[in-house]
Design a protein around this motif. Sequence first.
Motif, short mmCIF file in Angstrom:
data_model
loop_
_atom_site.label_atom_id
_atom_site.label_comp_id
_atom_site.label_asym_id
_atom_site.label_seq_id
_atom_site.Cartn_x
_atom_site.Cartn_y
_atom_site.Cartn_z
N LYS A 115 0.65 -1.53 0.49
CA LYS A 115 0.05 -0.16 -0.32
C LYS A 115 0.75 1.40 0.25
N LEU A 116 0.52 2.38 -0.10
CA LEU A 116 1.36 3.08 -0.07
C LEU A 116 1.14 4.13 1.24
N ALA A 117 2.28 4.79 1.47
CA ALA A 117 2.03 5.57 3.21
C ALA A 117 2.66 6.51 3.19
N PHE A 118 1.98 7.64 3.36
CA PHE A 118 2.52 9.51 2.74
C PHE A 118 3.58 9.58 4.24
N LYS A 119 4.59 10.08 3.68
CA LYS A 119 5.69 10.94 4.54
C LYS A 119 5.64 12.77 4.58
N PRO A 120 5.95 13.75 5.05
CA PRO A 120 5.92 14.79 4.60
C PRO A 120 7.12 15.11 3.79
N LEU A 121 7.48 15.70 3.53
CA LEU A 121 8.12 15.80 1.91
C LEU A 121 9.25 16.33 2.85
N PRO A 122 10.59 16.12 2.50
CA PRO A 122 11.53 16.66 2.87
C PRO A 122 12.63 17.94 2.33
#
Length: 321
Positions: free
Chosen positions: A261-268
Amino acid sequence: MRILVTGGAGFIGSHLCRRLLADGHEVLSADNYFTGSRKNIHDLLANPNFEALRHDITFPLHVEVDQIYNFACPASPVHYQYDPVQTTKTSVHGAINMLGLAKRTGARILQASTSEVYGDPEIHPQTEDYWGRVNPIGPRSCYDEGKRCAETLFFDYYRQHKLDIKVVRIFNTYGPGMQLHDGRVISNFIVQALHGEDITLYGDGSQTRSFCYVSDLVDGVVRMMQSGPGFTGPVNLGNPSEYTIAQLAETIIRLCGSRSKLAFKPLPEDDPRQRQPDIGLARKNLEWWPSIPLEDGLRETIAYFRRLLDTPPNTAKGANR
């Protein structure tokens, strides 16, 4: 010819060494093995026309060569941010040392620059006459500004010492030979998909990249080195087909047969929102354009990572059965 490839044991460098040997040249690989590996060139070591030298180009190198391909520098954020001062030294001191070698030997020298010189661009797609939008003090600056300074040095040596230079700006490249954990998006996604793990996307996945298969890229680099003396570049080398990061992740999941599945994290910080090359200059001056579609290249790359991980098709953890 006798040709020096700095970073010759790296991902692109090792492919370039194979191409040059196949073309009948003698090849000297210089690499300090920070990100490169002798495994990448193991099949070349028995070739009498190939020589591997452990060397850090931040120190001078005294050899006799006809051409120099300067590819020595960590290229993924994980590696170039590990020791940012050394990354800058590799780009700047390394360029000075290799330009000095070219000046002494009369060799033609090619600089492997990067699309990162454009930073987070304000124009799209990026053309070579665009000066870029780069943060000079951010966490990516060691690489971005190091490569920009290397270009400055190349053109100052060209103007001041009449050196025979070539400069290419390389956009995202992928293929067999990538490291398992090098921090590049394609290798990250493939390894996660083969393990059945969540695919890590930074931001909302809408940022775009353009991905060039390594054999296409190497062909463009060699064509640039062989081009006439009046064409210095810089010239963009990359695939102009643009994909969002989410599209790339979904394609890799499908080709791997994974249930990830896709897991989203903050953009660097300073991560570019768009990246796509305008390759009009390469088409006109080098008669070059990529020929490998993304899915074909991804299949070859996935097969390579399966061999590394010893994971048969459709039997990875979480894969469809």
